[in-house]
Design a protein around this motif. Sequence first.
Motif, short mmCIF file in Angstrom:
data_model
loop_
_atom_site.label_atom_id
_atom_site.label_comp_id
_atom_site.label_asym_id
_atom_site.label_seq_id
_atom_site.Cartn_x
_atom_site.Cartn_y
_atom_site.Cartn_z
N SER A 27 0.83 -1.19 0.00
CA SER A 27 0.00 0.00 0.00
C SER A 27 0.87 1.26 0.00
O SER A 27 1.96 1.26 0.57
CB SER A 27 -0.88 -0.03 1.25
OG SER A 27 -1.46 1.23 1.48
N SER A 29 0.53 3.61 1.81
CA SER A 29 0.61 4.08 3.19
C SER A 29 1.70 3.35 3.98
O SER A 29 1.77 3.48 5.20
CB SER A 29 -0.75 3.89 3.89
OG SER A 29 -1.10 2.51 3.90
N ASP A 54 2.50 -0.55 7.74
CA ASP A 54 1.35 0.10 7.10
C ASP A 54 0.67 0.98 8.14
O ASP A 54 0.12 0.47 9.13
CB ASP A 54 0.38 -0.95 6.56
CG ASP A 54 -0.71 -0.34 5.69
OD1 ASP A 54 -1.00 0.87 5.84
OD2 ASP A 54 -1.28 -1.09 4.88
N GLU A 55 0.73 2.29 7.93
CA GLU A 55 0.18 3.21 8.91
C GLU A 55 -1.34 3.29 8.88
O GLU A 55 -1.95 3.90 9.77
CB GLU A 55 0.80 4.60 8.77
CG GLU A 55 0.55 5.27 7.45
CD GLU A 55 1.34 6.57 7.30
OE1 GLU A 55 2.04 6.97 8.25
OE2 GLU A 55 1.25 7.17 6.23
N GLN A 56 -1.99 2.67 7.89
CA GLN A 56 -3.45 2.72 7.82
C GLN A 56 -4.12 1.41 8.23
O GLN A 56 -5.33 1.37 8.39
CB GLN A 56 -3.90 3.12 6.42
CG GLN A 56 -3.56 4.56 6.11
CD GLN A 56 -4.13 5.01 4.77
OE1 GLN A 56 -4.58 4.21 3.97
NE2 GLN A 56 -4.10 6.30 4.54
N LYS A 57 -3.35 0.35 8.39
CA LYS A 57 -3.93 -0.93 8.78
C LYS A 57 -4.30 -0.90 10.26
O LYS A 57 -3.48 -0.53 11.10
CB LYS A 57 -2.93 -2.06 8.52
CG LYS A 57 -3.50 -3.42 8.83
CD LYS A 57 -2.53 -4.51 8.50
CE LYS A 57 -3.18 -5.85 8.86
NZ LYS A 57 -2.30 -6.96 8.66
N GLY A 106 1.49 2.30 13.18
CA GLY A 106 1.25 1.36 12.10
C GLY A 106 1.47 -0.08 12.53
O GLY A 106 1.95 -0.37 13.62
#
Length: 117
Positions: A27, A29, A54-57, A106
């Motif tokens: 991703s 991110s 992954d900072e959005q997971k 993340g």
Amino acid sequence: MRVHYVGPLVAGLDHPVMRGYDASQFSPSCYLVEVSEEAGVNGPLMEGDLLIVDEQKPAGHADLVVVDLEGEQRLFKSHRIGGRLRLMPTVGPKESLWARRSDLRGVVVSQARRYGW
């Protein structure tokens, strides 16, 4: 354990550990951190390993998570209890702490080993 921010994960990244990885499979991110010397050289995480974060997971149960704690980025294993998240240290003292969403940076989605042990 401390981790050191390397930078965003981008196509064409020229880092020796990332050779052979296709950055486009992750991703936008995602970013990279390097595991500090606190990890040692015996175990699933070793000094110099690169972790793709992954900072959005959203963090789940038994994930490795990067947390901003006292001005440092640190790595913990998450333990979900109901709707809350307890952080378990990966090395050192085994005192856990409750996570605040604002501290989470993340979830680790991949690991790259620097040396072929």
